[in-house]
Design a protein around this motif. Structure first.
Motif, PDB file in Angstrom:
ATOM      1  N   LEU A 114       0.815  -1.212   0.000  1.00 28.84           N
ATOM      2  CA  LEU A 114       0.000   0.000   0.000  1.00 28.84           C
ATOM      3  C   LEU A 114       0.848   1.262   0.000  1.00 28.84           C
ATOM      4  N   HIS A 115       2.030   1.212   0.619  1.00 33.80           N
ATOM      5  CA  HIS A 115       2.842   2.418   0.766  1.00 33.80           C
ATOM      6  C   HIS A 115       3.899   2.563  -0.320  1.00 33.80           C
ATOM      7  N   THR A 116       4.493   1.468  -0.764  1.00 36.70           N
ATOM      8  CA  THR A 116       5.577   1.571  -1.758  1.00 36.70           C
ATOM      9  C   THR A 116       5.112   1.296  -3.182  1.00 36.70           C
ATOM     10  N   GLY A 117       3.976   0.622  -3.331  1.00 40.23           N
ATOM     11  CA  GLY A 117       3.493   0.282  -4.669  1.00 40.23           C
ATOM     12  C   GLY A 117       4.149  -0.960  -5.248  1.00 40.23           C
ATOM     13  N   GLU A 118       5.058  -1.589  -4.506  1.00 40.66           N
ATOM     14  CA  GLU A 118       5.716  -2.803  -5.001  1.00 40.66           C
ATOM     15  C   GLU A 118       4.693  -3.935  -5.132  1.00 40.66           C
ATOM     16  N   VAL A 119       4.743  -4.641  -6.270  1.00 41.33           N
ATOM     17  CA  VAL A 119       3.842  -5.766  -6.519  1.00 41.33           C
ATOM     18  C   VAL A 119       4.595  -7.069  -6.249  1.00 41.33           C
ATOM     19  N   LEU A 120       4.010  -7.919  -5.400  1.00 39.36           N
ATOM     20  CA  LEU A 120       4.616  -9.209  -5.057  1.00 39.36           C
ATOM     21  C   LEU A 120       3.876 -10.337  -5.763  1.00 39.36           C
ATOM     22  N   ASP A 121       4.617 -11.236  -6.370  1.00 42.93           N
ATOM     23  CA  ASP A 121       4.059 -12.450  -6.974  1.00 42.93           C
ATOM     24  C   ASP A 121       4.663 -13.625  -6.222  1.00 42.93           C
ATOM     25  N   LEU A 122       4.099 -13.915  -5.059  1.00 46.98           N
ATOM     26  CA  LEU A 122       4.714 -14.884  -4.151  1.00 46.98           C
ATOM     27  C   LEU A 122       4.595 -16.321  -4.635  1.00 46.98           C
ATOM     28  N   THR A 123       3.647 -16.621  -5.512  1.00 47.93           N
ATOM     29  CA  THR A 123       3.576 -17.980  -6.065  1.00 47.93           C
ATOM     30  C   THR A 123       4.526 -18.148  -7.242  1.00 47.93           C
ATOM     31  N   GLY A 124       4.974 -17.041  -7.807  1.00 44.76           N
ATOM     32  CA  GLY A 124       5.822 -17.102  -8.997  1.00 44.76           C
ATOM     33  C   GLY A 124       5.060 -17.469 -10.252  1.00 44.76           C
ATOM     34  N   ARG A 125       3.725 -17.541 -10.163  1.00 45.05           N
ATOM     35  CA  ARG A 125       2.930 -17.947 -11.328  1.00 45.05           C
ATOM     36  C   ARG A 125       1.899 -16.905 -11.759  1.00 45.05           C
ATOM     37  N   ALA A 126       1.576 -15.960 -10.890  1.00 45.85           N
ATOM     38  CA  ALA A 126       0.457 -15.058 -11.166  1.00 45.85           C
ATOM     39  C   ALA A 126       0.670 -14.233 -12.436  1.00 45.85           C
ATOM     40  N   MET A 127       1.805 -13.559 -12.536  1.00 47.67           N
ATOM     41  CA  MET A 127       2.064 -12.714 -13.705  1.00 47.67           C
ATOM     42  C   MET A 127       2.122 -13.544 -14.974  1.00 47.67           C
ATOM     43  N   GLU A 128       2.755 -14.697 -14.868  1.00 45.24           N
ATOM     44  CA  GLU A 128       2.858 -15.593 -16.031  1.00 45.24           C
ATOM     45  C   GLU A 128       1.477 -16.050 -16.485  1.00 45.24           C
ATOM     46  N   ASP A 129       0.606 -16.407 -15.540  1.00 47.10           N
ATOM     47  CA  ASP A 129      -0.727 -16.895 -15.899  1.00 47.10           C
ATOM     48  C   ASP A 129      -1.616 -15.774 -16.433  1.00 47.10           C
ATOM     49  N   ILE A 130      -1.435 -14.554 -15.930  1.00 46.38           N
ATOM     50  CA  ILE A 130      -2.173 -13.420 -16.492  1.00 46.38           C
ATOM     51  C   ILE A 130      -1.757 -13.190 -17.935  1.00 46.38           C
ATOM     52  N   ARG A 131      -0.442 -13.207 -18.184  1.00 50.24           N
ATOM     53  CA  ARG A 131       0.044 -13.000 -19.552  1.00 50.24           C
ATOM     54  C   ARG A 131      -0.426 -14.108 -20.490  1.00 50.24           C
ATOM     55  N   ALA A 132      -0.451 -15.347 -19.973  1.00 51.21           N
ATOM     56  CA  ALA A 132      -0.833 -16.492 -20.815  1.00 51.21           C
ATOM     57  C   ALA A 132      -2.349 -16.680 -20.874  1.00 51.21           C
ATOM     58  N   GLY A 133      -3.094 -15.986 -20.019  1.00 52.40           N
ATOM     59  CA  GLY A 133      -4.550 -16.141 -20.002  1.00 52.40           C
ATOM     60  C   GLY A 133      -4.979 -17.495 -19.463  1.00 52.40           C
ATOM     61  N   VAL A 134      -4.487 -17.832 -18.267  1.00 50.84           N
ATOM     62  CA  VAL A 134      -4.726 -19.160 -17.693  1.00 50.84           C
ATOM     63  C   VAL A 134      -5.352 -19.028 -16.301  1.00 50.84           C
ATOM     64  N   ILE A 135      -6.363 -19.850 -16.044  1.00 56.14           N
ATOM     65  CA  ILE A 135      -6.945 -19.976 -14.710  1.00 56.14           C
ATOM     66  C   ILE A 135      -6.372 -21.232 -14.079  1.00 56.14           C
ATOM     67  N   ARG A 136      -5.654 -21.059 -12.960  1.00 56.21           N
ATOM     68  CA  ARG A 136      -4.969 -22.176 -12.307  1.00 56.21           C
ATOM     69  C   ARG A 136      -5.040 -21.962 -10.799  1.00 56.21           C
ATOM     70  N   THR A 137      -5.155 -23.027 -10.029  1.00 52.68           N
ATOM     71  CA  THR A 137      -5.170 -22.908  -8.572  1.00 52.68           C
ATOM     72  C   THR A 137      -3.738 -22.887  -8.033  1.00 52.68           C
ATOM     73  N   PRO A 138      -3.490 -22.169  -6.928  1.00 51.67           N
ATOM     74  CA  PRO A 138      -2.133 -22.142  -6.356  1.00 51.67           C
ATOM     75  C   PRO A 138      -1.695 -23.501  -5.813  1.00 51.67           C
ATOM     76  N   LEU A 139      -2.655 -24.257  -5.256  1.00 49.17           N
ATOM     77  CA  LEU A 139      -2.381 -25.584  -4.706  1.00 49.17           C
ATOM     78  C   LEU A 139      -2.992 -26.651  -5.608  1.00 49.17           C
ATOM     79  N   ASP A 140      -2.895 -27.891  -5.190  1.00 50.06           N
ATOM     80  CA  ASP A 140      -3.578 -28.992  -5.865  1.00 50.06           C
ATOM     81  C   ASP A 140      -5.049 -28.605  -6.032  1.00 50.06           C
ATOM     82  N   PRO A 141      -5.580 -28.569  -7.261  1.00 56.76           N
ATOM     83  CA  PRO A 141      -6.959 -28.118  -7.454  1.00 56.76           C
ATOM     84  C   PRO A 141      -7.991 -28.969  -6.731  1.00 56.76           C
ATOM     85  N   ASP A 142      -7.703 -30.254  -6.541  1.00 56.35           N
ATOM     86  CA  ASP A 142      -8.637 -31.093  -5.790  1.00 56.35           C
ATOM     87  C   ASP A 142      -8.790 -30.583  -4.357  1.00 56.35           C
TER      88      ASP A 142
END
Length: 450
Positions: free
Chosen positions: A125-153
């Motif tokens: 909120l204060h610095t504006g830095e964006v964190l992608d802690l799963t390492g997949r969010a930005m990639e999946d947004i660019r690729a247009g993919v819906i994926r769960t962070p954990l085992d989808p089951d």
């Protein structure tokens, strides 16, 4: 956003500076360049309820916070905007419930409890830095993919509503559901049974309001989700029709939904979705091999009412949709041989829904076999405008009230009064009686009931 500016300023220089993170849809949409119209969610490593009280004491909250200590969450309203404050946490679920057992945790663990990688981005909120802690969010947004962070089951077992959200996000953004995530939806579809009708209704409604509504419905059907809250819709798939149609009932309905204007409201979209839902139950084949769906509009209205009530839609929505389904053939039945009285009767029966019925007929026709003859809607609208200049068909009332009729006939109150008034209204519709002609109306009453 004014609310974010206020929160940022109020926590600047405090122990909270640098520790508050926007999370979820608002960050996703900002990264995607979309309008930031999602709810504000802020996560903190620590006690969110203490943060809520701090904000209130700073004087920027519109009212005292609503806190949920068990879940480590709080709701505040800042500058008229609702803000959810959440303690970073991990969750575990009992099989029969979607209410989690909660433990405070780190941001790294918190993102793993979220529904999809695209919703795990955090922005300081204060610095504006964006964190992608799963390492997949930005990639999946660019690729247009819906994926769960954990085992989808595990994700869908914990909260089955996420299966509907997967379909909605895919439709909203034009994304694809990652293969293993989709297969898990197919495996876990029956888990929807533990979700309340209201929550299913809300997700379903949001799907219908997206440009990708027909694609969302197709995914619901193919994954088996539709079977668990609206099997009547699923049963329209594969129901073949007659020469007036190119597609089965399901595909025809999807085509009709695609044909409606994008500014259509939810009620009209529901009516379009349900307009032919009575066809599976009414399908017959005559001795010449022709397919018919006699009375499907009336049967469909009853089915639509049943499904919508099951999903806890408001009564006014249920009534309006059922009426539109029940009347959806009336406009299409028009031809040039109709009398002015017939046009007036249509206007009166449709009431405020006449224009909606015309729009529904346009969508229905666009999804049918356009090579076949169909109603001339332009001519009908001209006829409507013409007859409305002579008589306000919707506003017609009996020239005589109940007391006047009782006085003329010397009878007590009873159901016959309604019958007489309806007869007089019909005489006006037929052009045989002027709307204000009490004298002639009295003569008709004496002649027929005296």
């Amino acid at each position: 956003m004014k609310a974010l500016d206020s929160l940022r300023e109020a926590t600047k220089g405090s122990d909270y500076e640098g520790r508050l993170f926007l999370v979820g849809g608002i960050v996703r949409d900002l990264v995607m360049g979309l309008p930031a119209d999602e709810d504000i969610d802020i996560v903190i490593e620590g006690d969110a309820t203490e943060l809520a009280h701090f904000i209130f004491k700073k004087g920027i909250a519109d009212h005292a916070p609503v806190v949920y200590p068990r879940f480590g969450t709080a709701m505040v309203t800042v500058s008229g905007q609702q803000v959810e404050l959440v303690s970073a946490r991990s969750e575990s679920y009992a099989p029969e419930s979607r209410k989690p057992d909660v433990e405070f945790a780190s941001l790294d663990l918190d993102v793993l409890r979220r529904d999809f990688t695209i919703n795990t981005l955090m922005e300081n909120l204060h610095t504006g830095e964006v964190l992608d802690l799963t390492g997949r969010a930005m990639e999946d947004i660019r690729a247009g993919v819906i994926r769960t962070p954990l085992d989808p089951d595990v994700t869908f077992e914990d909260d089955p509503l996420r299966m509907l959200r997967a379909v909605r996000f895919a439709a909203r953004f034009g994304f694809r559901i990652e293969d293993e995530t989709y297969r898990a939806i197919e495996r876990k579809a029956a888990r929807l049974e533990i979700i309340s009708a209201e929550r299913i209704r809300d997700e379903f409604s949001k799907m219908l309001l997206t440009p990708g509504r027909s694609q969302a419905l197709e995914k619901l059907r193919m994954a088996g989700l539709l079977d668990h809250f609206a099997p009547e819709l699923a049963r329209t798939y594969g129901v073949t029709q007659n020469i007036y149609h190119l597609y089965d009932v399901w595909t025809h309905t999807m085509k009709a939904l695609e044909a409606i204007p994008e500014d259509s409201d939810l009620t009209f979209r529901l009516a379009t979705l349900f307009h032919d839902i009575g066809k599976p139950e009414t399908r017959t084949i005559d001795d010449k091999g022709n397919v018919h769906f006699y009375t499907h509009q009336h049967v469909g209205a009853d089915i639509a009412r049943r499904v919508l009530l099951r999903l806890r839609f408001p009564n006014e929505v249920v009534s309006k949709v059922a009426k539109l389904v029940d009347m959806h053939l009336r406009v299409g039945e028009y031809d040039s041989e109709w009398s002015d009285a017939a046009v007036r009767r249509l206007i009166r029966e449709a009431g405020d829904d006449l224009r909606t019925l015309i729009s529904l007929t346009q969508a229905d026709r666009a999804a049918a076999n356009t090579a076949m003859p169909s109603v001339d809607l332009g001519e009908l609208e001209r006829r409507i405008a013409h007859v409305q200049t002579t008589v306000d068909a919707v506003g017609i009332r009996s020239p005589l009230n109940g007391h006047e009729i009782m006085g003329i006939l010397g009878i007590p109150a009873g159901h016959v009064l309604s019958e007489i008034k309806e007869f007089l209204i019909n005489e006006i519709l037929e052009g045989k009686l002027a709307p204000e002609d009490k004298e002639r109306a009295a003569e008709i009453v004496r002649e027929r009931w005296g």
